[in-house]
Scaffold this motif. Sequence first.
Motif: not given
Length: 120
Positions: A31-60
């Motif tokens: 459901t949309p609630a699952h997407v919300l939780v998955s995206y927030v959790t995924g962003g936090a995990i990828l951020g903690a691992l340093g994998l989201y930072e290059p995406l932020v630098r690329l796409a702002g």
Amino acid sequence: MFNMIVPAFIVGGLICVIGQLLMDLTKPSFTPAHVLVSYVTGGAILGALGLYEPLVRLAGAGATIPLSGFGYSLAKGAMDAVGKRGIIGAFSGGIEATAVGIAAAVFFGYVMSVTFNPKG
């Protein structure tokens, strides 16, 4: 300016497409609630691992505006605060880093709720 808009549009669009495909291809369980939780959790995990930072630098904004960007901001704020204040920063840093966004969501949600009368 154009070289900033195109990557933001593509990355932000792909993030949205993934969420839509998850909901469309897994009916009725994802459901949309699952997407919300998955995206927030995924962003936090990828951020903690340093994998989201290059995406932020690329796409702002294409990477920071979606829900995964909120999770990334929470994780980044917590990690930065741990570096400054120790373990207590893990509890306060994420909220401090996202306080403006949370306050804006509450404010505009309130304004919309008193401005419009829902039908249904």
